[in-house]
Write a protein that holds these residues in place. Structure first.
Motif, PDB file in Angstrom:
ATOM      1  N   PRO A 162      10.397   6.171  -3.748  1.00  0.00           N
ATOM      2  CA  PRO A 162       8.979   6.309  -4.067  1.00  0.00           C
ATOM      3  C   PRO A 162       8.758   7.551  -4.928  1.00  0.00           C
ATOM      4  CG  PRO A 162       9.388   7.039  -1.824  1.00  0.00           C
ATOM      5  CD  PRO A 162      10.701   6.547  -2.362  1.00  0.00           C
ATOM      6  N   LEU A 217       9.632   5.439   5.614  1.00  0.00           N
ATOM      7  CA  LEU A 217       8.828   4.304   5.162  1.00  0.00           C
ATOM      8  C   LEU A 217       7.404   4.391   5.707  1.00  0.00           C
ATOM      9  CD1 LEU A 217       9.073   1.652   3.616  1.00  0.00           C
ATOM     10  CD2 LEU A 217       9.842   0.563   5.722  1.00  0.00           C
ATOM     11  N   LEU A 272       4.373   5.772   3.806  1.00  0.00           N
ATOM     12  CA  LEU A 272       3.802   5.096   2.639  1.00  0.00           C
ATOM     13  C   LEU A 272       2.597   4.266   3.042  1.00  0.00           C
ATOM     14  CD1 LEU A 272       6.996   3.719   0.847  1.00  0.00           C
ATOM     15  CD2 LEU A 272       5.744   5.811   0.347  1.00  0.00           C
ATOM     16  N   GLU A 304       0.382   0.730   2.636  1.00  0.00           N
ATOM     17  CA  GLU A 304       0.813  -0.676   2.527  1.00  0.00           C
ATOM     18  C   GLU A 304       1.146  -1.023   1.086  1.00  0.00           C
ATOM     19  OE1 GLU A 304      -1.244  -3.924   4.087  1.00  0.00           O
ATOM     20  OE2 GLU A 304      -1.371  -3.135   6.119  1.00  0.00           O
ATOM     21  N   GLN A 343       2.007   0.884  -1.398  1.00  0.00           N
ATOM     22  CA  GLN A 343       3.212   1.537  -1.900  1.00  0.00           C
ATOM     23  C   GLN A 343       4.461   0.887  -1.328  1.00  0.00           C
ATOM     24  OE1 GLN A 343       2.177   5.419  -0.594  1.00  0.00           O
ATOM     25  NE2 GLN A 343       0.989   5.920  -2.416  1.00  0.00           N
ATOM     26  N   SER A 344       4.407   0.582  -0.035  1.00  0.00           N
ATOM     27  CA  SER A 344       5.551  -0.052   0.607  1.00  0.00           C
ATOM     28  C   SER A 344       5.836  -1.409  -0.037  1.00  0.00           C
ATOM     29  CB  SER A 344       5.265  -0.219   2.106  1.00  0.00           C
ATOM     30  OG  SER A 344       6.260  -0.979   2.711  1.00  0.00           O
ATOM     31  N   SER A 398      17.674   0.564   3.818  1.00  0.00           N
ATOM     32  CA  SER A 398      17.095   1.901   3.861  1.00  0.00           C
ATOM     33  C   SER A 398      17.395   2.497   5.224  1.00  0.00           C
ATOM     34  CB  SER A 398      15.585   1.808   3.631  1.00  0.00           C
ATOM     35  OG  SER A 398      14.926   2.788   4.372  1.00  0.00           O
ATOM     36  N   GLU A 439      16.646   5.906   5.988  1.00  0.00           N
ATOM     37  CA  GLU A 439      15.821   7.100   6.195  1.00  0.00           C
ATOM     38  C   GLU A 439      16.678   8.323   6.511  1.00  0.00           C
ATOM     39  OE1 GLU A 439      12.799   6.079   9.080  1.00  0.00           O
ATOM     40  OE2 GLU A 439      11.731   4.859   7.623  1.00  0.00           O
ATOM     41  N   ALA A 478       5.876  -0.920   6.472  1.00  0.00           N
ATOM     42  CA  ALA A 478       5.788   0.535   6.590  1.00  0.00           C
ATOM     43  C   ALA A 478       5.240   0.921   7.965  1.00  0.00           C
ATOM     44  CB  ALA A 478       4.895   1.090   5.486  1.00  0.00           C
ATOM     45  N   SER A 492       7.494  -0.130  10.920  1.00  0.00           N
ATOM     46  CA  SER A 492       8.647   0.724  11.191  1.00  0.00           C
ATOM     47  C   SER A 492       8.190   1.984  11.933  1.00  0.00           C
ATOM     48  CB  SER A 492       9.381   1.082   9.894  1.00  0.00           C
ATOM     49  OG  SER A 492       8.690   2.079   9.182  1.00  0.00           O
TER      50      SER A 492
END
Lengths: 158, 448
Positions: A30, A37, A40, A42, A44-45, A72, A74, B80, B83
């Motif tokens: 990003p 995640l 972010l 919605e 952007q995700s 991913s 993280e 997002a 998670s």
């Protein structure tokens, strides 16, 4: 390592990985400097994964891959989606050893996640009506979270 | 396997045998952790760890590129927050998101899904780590770069979000200078050439091949996309090219000037027109043409300006007077900075300082929308922006300043959802904490 910029827009940027794990390894990050995640929005995700999906499609067709992975973890300084081209016998293996969980553990996990996830996108109403915003507050600190969770469990006891 | 079967038949058969479709239909038991009208998340019955969930659309899509854009955005938009919920429920700091496309990559289900796996240090799941193996792939650079730019541009054009491509110094959409042209084209100078991969299945493109099926040759008919275009759609036109098209087609020009509403209807029905006018504000274009051709603003189907609008009452009504009164009536007015070039904070500050614009935004957004194409300054101000989004954002901003926060749905982190997160600076007015204080006071049960 200097990854070369392939694409960027206002939400996402895409790099070709210098030290690649596969012949066809691209990362998507990003533009916002976030680690996870959940930080972010919605939009952007969704956009990040859309770019990942198109990238995967290009690796699939353009590099004659047989499949693709998007992962991913993280674990980087900035949230990173790895897109990998996959081929038979490429030496990569992202499979896991399934765990045997007791039914009680599955039920516990289900209840805990459901408790937290009901507010996702103003999802279906929960049974025990927590106040909107409450869960958001709980996310602030882990210690606080644990405490609140236990309190909530207590409240449920008649 | 299925030479004789059409893709539709294959899909139908696959659906009938799909275990997840049966779960979603309620025919089989599962541990659902989240569900809404379009998607569902359940616990994996073969979990890597406790709390391992799989997330999928309710509709059956065998592979990722087959998911239509709306469904895709919904599914991965919610990923997002989901998670975050998962981590908060399982008290972990990290969460792995794992997607497998194709059997080689580990896709086991014919129903597209992704995994969310709560992670801890030393949890024994190192398999998910992506470790560099020193493979040099510099030969792929141009191929991926050109194709990615081409498909993203095509996608964003169709979704009316081409402005997302403007990175760094923002280019006004109608800035005709060669400098702007160059900057706009900069991310991929070769993008106007035909992409190396003629048609890349992205979200919304149909099955070029299912996992395991042989690849189709490029000579195969380009698949038709859900959104109406076929194969590699023509690149969107520049304003200069568009102007040429309009000049060469008097019918279009007449419609633009006299009846934009009808033209919009035609565009909506006709994908070819849609491609030509993708991302173009028809009303605005019409207004520009009207201005240049000397046609009076209200010659055609445009609804007239209300005789007495809330902010222009008492002032002489002409197409321009009501809003221009904001600005000093000087012969060389200060240039308007488009809203698209402002941060949200700047935008709100700008509007706050313009009482009439503010009142329009808050009380007569429809009237404002009618005025925009007729007023040069408004046209310039809203160029390249989504007017509705600005109206909504400003209305929410105004509400927030008055401490009325309850109507704004908090997202999972308690933030207001929306673009303001892309701006580091908080909007003027009370901070989020203050707003939340007010909120809790209102609820009569203050926390902490």
């Amino acid at each position: 390592m200097t990854d070369r910029l392939l694409y960027e827009d206002q939400v996402a940027r895409v790099f070709l990985v210098e030290d690649a794990a596969a012949d066809g390894h691209v990362v998507i990050q990003p533009q916002r400097d976030v680690r996870t995640l959940a930080e972010l929005t919605e939009e952007q995700s969704a956009h990040l994964f859309l770019v990942a999906s198109y990238t995967a499609a290009i690796l699939f067709q353009g590099l004659q891959a047989e499949g693709t992975n998007i992962i991913s973890n993280e674990e980087e300084e900035r949230l990173t989606l790895h897109v990998l081209a996959r081929r038979t016998d490429d030496g990569l293996d992202f499979s896991w050893q399934p765990r045997r969980l007791e039914p009680s553990e599955m039920a516990d996990a289900q209840e805990r996640i459901r408790d937290k996830a009901f507010i996702v996108g103003k999802g279906s109403a929960p049974k025990e009506e927590p106040v909107p915003g409450l869960a958001a507050k709980e996310e602030l600190q882990d210690a606080e979270e644990k405490e609140n969770y236990l309190i909530r469990q207590l409240i449920k006891v008649p | 396997m299925a030479e004789s079967q059409s893709p539709e038949e294959m899909l139908k058969q696959q659906k009938a045998n799909c275990i997840f479709c049966r779960i979603i239909a309620g025919e089989m038991e599962s541990k659902v952790v989240f569900e809404d009208e379009r998607m569902t998340a359940l616990l994996d019955i073969n979990p890597a760890v406790k709390g391992h969930a799989i997330v999928m659309t309710k509709e059956h899509y065998p592979i990722m590129p087959l998911i239509p854009p709306d469904e895709f955005e919904h599914l991965f938009g919610r990923a997002a927050a989901l998670s975050g919920s998962l981590k908060s429920a399982m008290l972990t700091k990290r969460c792995t998101l794992f997607v497998a496309n194709g059997g080689v990559a580990g896709q086991q289900s014919p129903h597209f899904l992704f995994h969310l796996i709560p992670r801890e240090t030393n949890d024994g799941l190192d398999a998910f780590a992506v470790k560099g193996k020193g493979i040099n792939q510099s030969s792929h650079f141009e191929l991926i770069k050109q194709n990615l730019y081409a498909v993203m541009r095509q996608h964003l054009t169709k979704r009316g979000r081409l402005n997302l491509l403007q990175v760094g110094k923002v280019v006004a959409p109608d800035d005709p200078s060669p400098e702007a042209e160059r900057r706009a084209a900069d991310p991929a100078p070769a993008a106007s050439q035909a992409p190396l991969v003629a048609s890349v299945p992205g979200p919304a493109s149909p099955p070029d091949r299912l996992p395991g099926a042989p690849p189709r040759t490029p000579s195969g008919a380009p698949p038709e996309r859900h959104d109406g275009a076929t194969g590699a759609a023509p690149a969107p036109l520049s304003y200069a090219q568009l102007a040429q098209v309009i000049e060469e087609n008097p019918e279009i020009k007449a419609l633009l000037i006299n009846n934009p509403a009808k033209l919009k209807a035609i565009i909506a029905e006709n994908p070819e027109f849609g491609a030509i006018f993708a991302g173009i504000d028809i009303d605005r274009l019409g207004a520009t043409l009207r201005a240049s051709s000397g046609t009076p603003a209200n010659a055609g189907g445009e609804p007239p300006v209300p005789a007495v609008s809330p902010v222009s009452a008492g002032s002489p009504v002409s197409a321009h007077s009501s809003v221009r009164a904001d600005h000093p009536p000087v012969s060389a007015p200060e240039p308007v900075k488009p809203a698209a070039q402002m941060t949200l904070q700047e935008l709100f500050g700008y509007i706050d300082a313009k009482p009439r614009l503010r009142q329009y935004l808050l009380e007569d957004s429809e009237g404002l929308k009618r005025l925009i194409p007729e007023n040069e300054r408004l046209t310039a101000f809203f160029a390249g922006s989504n007017v509705n989004a600005i109206i909504q954002a400003y209305q929410e901003h105004a509400k927030e300043r008055h401490g009325v926060r309850a109507t704004v749905e908090p997202d999972i982190r308690g933030n207001r959802t929306g673009e303001d997160e892309t701006d580091a600076a908080p909007p003027p007015g009370p901070t989020r904490e203050e707003s939340e204080e007010a909120y809790w006071e209102m609820r009569g049960r203050k926390q902490r």
